[in-house]
Write a protein that holds these residues in place. Structure first.
Motif, mmCIF file in Angstrom:
data_model
loop_
_atom_site.group_PDB
_atom_site.id
_atom_site.type_symbol
_atom_site.label_atom_id
_atom_site.label_comp_id
_atom_site.label_asym_id
_atom_site.label_seq_id
_atom_site.Cartn_x
_atom_site.Cartn_y
_atom_site.Cartn_z
ATOM 1 N N LEU A 73 0.830 -1.206 0.000
ATOM 2 C CA LEU A 73 0.000 0.000 0.000
ATOM 3 C C LEU A 73 0.868 1.262 0.000
ATOM 4 C CD1 LEU A 73 -2.952 0.849 -0.028
ATOM 5 C CD2 LEU A 73 -2.938 0.764 2.467
ATOM 6 N N LEU A 74 1.946 1.257 0.782
ATOM 7 C CA LEU A 74 2.884 2.385 0.782
ATOM 8 C C LEU A 74 3.550 2.565 -0.583
ATOM 9 C CD1 LEU A 74 4.733 2.315 4.207
ATOM 10 C CD2 LEU A 74 3.559 4.244 3.181
ATOM 11 N N ASN A 75 3.949 1.455 -1.198
ATOM 12 C CA ASN A 75 4.561 1.533 -2.525
ATOM 13 C C ASN A 75 3.577 2.075 -3.552
ATOM 14 O OD1 ASN A 75 7.073 0.619 -1.702
ATOM 15 N ND2 ASN A 75 6.584 -1.521 -2.110
ATOM 16 N N ARG A 76 2.324 1.662 -3.455
ATOM 17 C CA ARG A 76 1.305 2.161 -4.373
ATOM 18 C C ARG A 76 1.093 3.661 -4.168
ATOM 19 N NH1 ARG A 76 -4.333 -0.856 -5.302
ATOM 20 N NH2 ARG A 76 -2.868 -2.322 -6.229
ATOM 21 N N ALA A 77 1.052 4.088 -2.911
ATOM 22 C CA ALA A 77 0.874 5.517 -2.617
ATOM 23 C C ALA A 77 2.054 6.321 -3.156
ATOM 24 C CB ALA A 77 0.720 5.745 -1.116
ATOM 25 N N ALA A 78 3.279 5.825 -2.982
ATOM 26 C CA ALA A 78 4.461 6.522 -3.490
ATOM 27 C C ALA A 78 4.391 6.634 -5.014
ATOM 28 C CB ALA A 78 5.733 5.798 -3.066
ATOM 29 N N HIS A 79 4.010 5.558 -5.661
ATOM 30 C CA HIS A 79 3.878 5.586 -7.122
ATOM 31 C C HIS A 79 2.825 6.607 -7.548
ATOM 32 C CE1 HIS A 79 2.030 4.265 -10.935
ATOM 33 N NE2 HIS A 79 3.293 4.106 -11.294
ATOM 34 N N ASP A 80 1.692 6.617 -6.876
ATOM 35 C CA ASP A 80 0.617 7.557 -7.222
ATOM 36 C C ASP A 80 1.057 9.011 -7.016
ATOM 37 O OD1 ASP A 80 -0.950 5.393 -7.900
ATOM 38 O OD2 ASP A 80 -2.190 5.477 -6.086
ATOM 39 N N ILE A 81 1.820 9.260 -5.950
ATOM 40 C CA ILE A 81 2.344 10.611 -5.705
ATOM 41 C C ILE A 81 3.280 11.016 -6.831
ATOM 42 C CG2 ILE A 81 3.843 11.996 -4.214
ATOM 43 C CD1 ILE A 81 2.666 10.344 -1.837
#
Length: 94
Positions: A73-81
């Motif tokens: 979930l953190l990796n997905r959030a970083a990618h989205d940012i």
């Protein structure tokens, strides 16, 4: 995350645990409103010299599955940012 309005969102998490002998596998599945989901995996094995206590294996496997889910979930959030800002994320930590 901004604005004056307040709204509530619900994400559902489901944990499935499968025991097979001295091994326990857990799957943590997080579902959001958009129909997407993230699945985390975790495993625990009883040391042959230890007493087999299934509840402990369940806890360890579940904790590892949730940890895996959290990191995804953190990796997905970083990618989205990064996609949104066109800049690399430098300091996003668990």
């Amino acid at each position: 995350m901004t604005g004056t309005g307040r709204r509530t969102k619900t994400w559902n998490a489901e944990i499935s645990i499968v025991e097979s002998g001295s091994e326990v596998q857990a799957e943590a599945r997080l579902r959001g409103k958009e129909g997407g989901q993230i699945v985390g995996q975790g495993t625990a094995r009883c040391n042959p010299t230890d007493e087999n206590v299934p509840a402990i294996g369940d806890e360890l496997a579940t904790a590892r599955a949730l940890s895996d889910l959290s990191h995804q979930l953190l990796n997905r959030a970083a990618h989205d940012i990064e996609v949104h800002t066109s800049r690399p994320v430098e300091r996003l930590q668990a």
